[in-house]
Design a protein around this motif. Structure first.
Motif, PDB file in Angstrom:
ATOM      1  N   ASN A  50       0.831  -1.199   0.000  1.00 13.03           N
ATOM      2  CA  ASN A  50       0.000   0.000   0.000  1.00 13.03           C
ATOM      3  C   ASN A  50       0.872   1.259   0.000  1.00 13.03           C
ATOM      4  OD1 ASN A  50      -2.230   1.686   0.200  1.00 13.03           O
ATOM      5  ND2 ASN A  50      -2.330   1.494   2.423  1.00 13.03           N
ATOM      6  N   LEU A  51       1.882   1.279   0.855  1.00  9.13           N
ATOM      7  CA  LEU A  51       2.786   2.421   0.936  1.00  9.13           C
ATOM      8  C   LEU A  51       3.572   2.589  -0.360  1.00  9.13           C
ATOM      9  CD1 LEU A  51       4.219   4.715   2.430  1.00  9.13           C
ATOM     10  CD2 LEU A  51       5.805   3.011   3.313  1.00  9.13           C
ATOM     11  N   PHE A  52       4.104   1.489  -0.889  1.00  9.52           N
ATOM     12  CA  PHE A  52       4.890   1.568  -2.114  1.00  9.52           C
ATOM     13  C   PHE A  52       4.051   2.083  -3.271  1.00  9.52           C
ATOM     14  CE2 PHE A  52       8.685  -1.488  -1.288  1.00  9.52           C
ATOM     15  CZ  PHE A  52       8.996  -0.775  -0.153  1.00  9.52           C
ATOM     16  N   SER A  53       2.805   1.665  -3.324  1.00  8.89           N
ATOM     17  CA  SER A  53       1.899   2.140  -4.368  1.00  8.89           C
ATOM     18  C   SER A  53       1.678   3.648  -4.248  1.00  8.89           C
ATOM     19  CB  SER A  53       0.572   1.399  -4.272  1.00  8.89           C
ATOM     20  OG  SER A  53      -0.348   1.934  -5.174  1.00  8.89           O
ATOM     21  N   MET A  54       1.439   4.116  -3.030  1.00  5.20           N
ATOM     22  CA  MET A  54       1.233   5.553  -2.816  1.00  5.20           C
ATOM     23  C   MET A  54       2.480   6.349  -3.195  1.00  5.20           C
ATOM     24  SD  MET A  54      -1.094   6.079   0.567  1.00  5.20           S
ATOM     25  CE  MET A  54      -0.243   4.953   1.651  1.00  5.20           C
ATOM     26  N   LEU A  55       3.646   5.822  -2.833  1.00  7.31           N
ATOM     27  CA  LEU A  55       4.896   6.512  -3.161  1.00  7.31           C
ATOM     28  C   LEU A  55       5.107   6.584  -4.677  1.00  7.31           C
ATOM     29  CD1 LEU A  55       7.276   5.037  -0.450  1.00  7.31           C
ATOM     30  CD2 LEU A  55       6.532   7.405  -0.640  1.00  7.31           C
ATOM     31  N   ASP A  56       4.842   5.473  -5.366  1.00  4.90           N
ATOM     32  CA  ASP A  56       5.007   5.453  -6.819  1.00  4.90           C
ATOM     33  C   ASP A  56       4.055   6.425  -7.504  1.00  4.90           C
ATOM     34  OD1 ASP A  56       7.047   3.605  -6.743  1.00  4.90           O
ATOM     35  OD2 ASP A  56       5.696   1.882  -6.985  1.00  4.90           O
ATOM     36  N   LYS A  57       2.799   6.460  -7.049  1.00  9.51           N
ATOM     37  CA  LYS A  57       1.819   7.370  -7.635  1.00  9.51           C
ATOM     38  C   LYS A  57       2.197   8.830  -7.382  1.00  9.51           C
ATOM     39  CE  LYS A  57      -2.080   4.206  -7.426  1.00  9.51           C
ATOM     40  NZ  LYS A  57      -3.352   3.887  -6.751  1.00  9.51           N
ATOM     41  N   ALA A  58       2.641   9.118  -6.166  1.00  9.87           N
ATOM     42  CA  ALA A  58       3.041  10.484  -5.831  1.00  9.87           C
ATOM     43  C   ALA A  58       4.237  10.910  -6.671  1.00  9.87           C
ATOM     44  CB  ALA A  58       3.371  10.584  -4.346  1.00  9.87           C
ATOM     45  N   ALA A  68      11.116  10.644  -8.213  1.00  6.52           N
ATOM     46  CA  ALA A  68      11.488   9.226  -8.244  1.00  6.52           C
ATOM     47  C   ALA A  68      12.567   8.904  -7.217  1.00  6.52           C
ATOM     48  CB  ALA A  68      11.961   8.843  -9.648  1.00  6.52           C
ATOM     49  N   ASN A  69      13.548   9.770  -7.059  1.00  6.19           N
ATOM     50  CA  ASN A  69      14.635   9.508  -6.116  1.00  6.19           C
ATOM     51  C   ASN A  69      14.149   9.538  -4.674  1.00  6.19           C
ATOM     52  OD1 ASN A  69      16.550   9.162  -8.075  1.00  6.19           O
ATOM     53  ND2 ASN A  69      17.279  11.284  -7.989  1.00  6.19           N
ATOM     54  N   ARG A  70      13.298  10.491  -4.354  1.00  2.00           N
ATOM     55  CA  ARG A  70      12.791  10.589  -2.990  1.00  2.00           C
ATOM     56  C   ARG A  70      11.937   9.365  -2.651  1.00  2.00           C
ATOM     57  NH1 ARG A  70       8.951  15.216  -0.299  1.00  2.00           N
ATOM     58  NH2 ARG A  70       9.350  14.646   1.840  1.00  2.00           N
TER      59      ARG A  70
END
Length: 89
Positions: A50-58, A68-70
């Motif tokens: 769930n977290l990884f998905s949110m990070l990728d979308k953001a 992408a780096n952050r």
């Protein structure tokens, strides 16, 4: 108060984007807190996708200051936290 139409539009856009960024940032922080306070590895692993998905979308939409780096740095730190947790015995 601005007089130019373009200035009025920028104010509207900024207000809308600020709200979106705030909600995205809040959701990411909540998910991070869930992982960091997890008592066992299984609970953290359930929240990780769930977290990884949110990070990728953001990162893809450049939301809440994420690129992408952050996002990759956040993922690496989360992986370290999860690897440090003991598996449920």
């Amino acid at each position: 108060m601005p007089n130019h139409q373009s200035c009025k539009k920028r104010i509207r856009q900024t207000k809308k984007l600020t709200e979106i960024n705030r909600s995205v940032r809040s959701a990411i922080r909540t998910s991070l807190k869930t992982i960091r306070t997890a008592s066992d590895k299984d609970a953290a692993l359930k929240e990780m996708p769930n977290l990884f998905s949110m990070l990728d979308k953001a990162a893809a939409k450049h939301r809440a200051g994420f690129n992408a780096n952050r996002a990759a740095n956040y993922k690496a730190k989360v992986a370290q936290v999860i690897n440090g947790l003991a598996a449920k015995a």
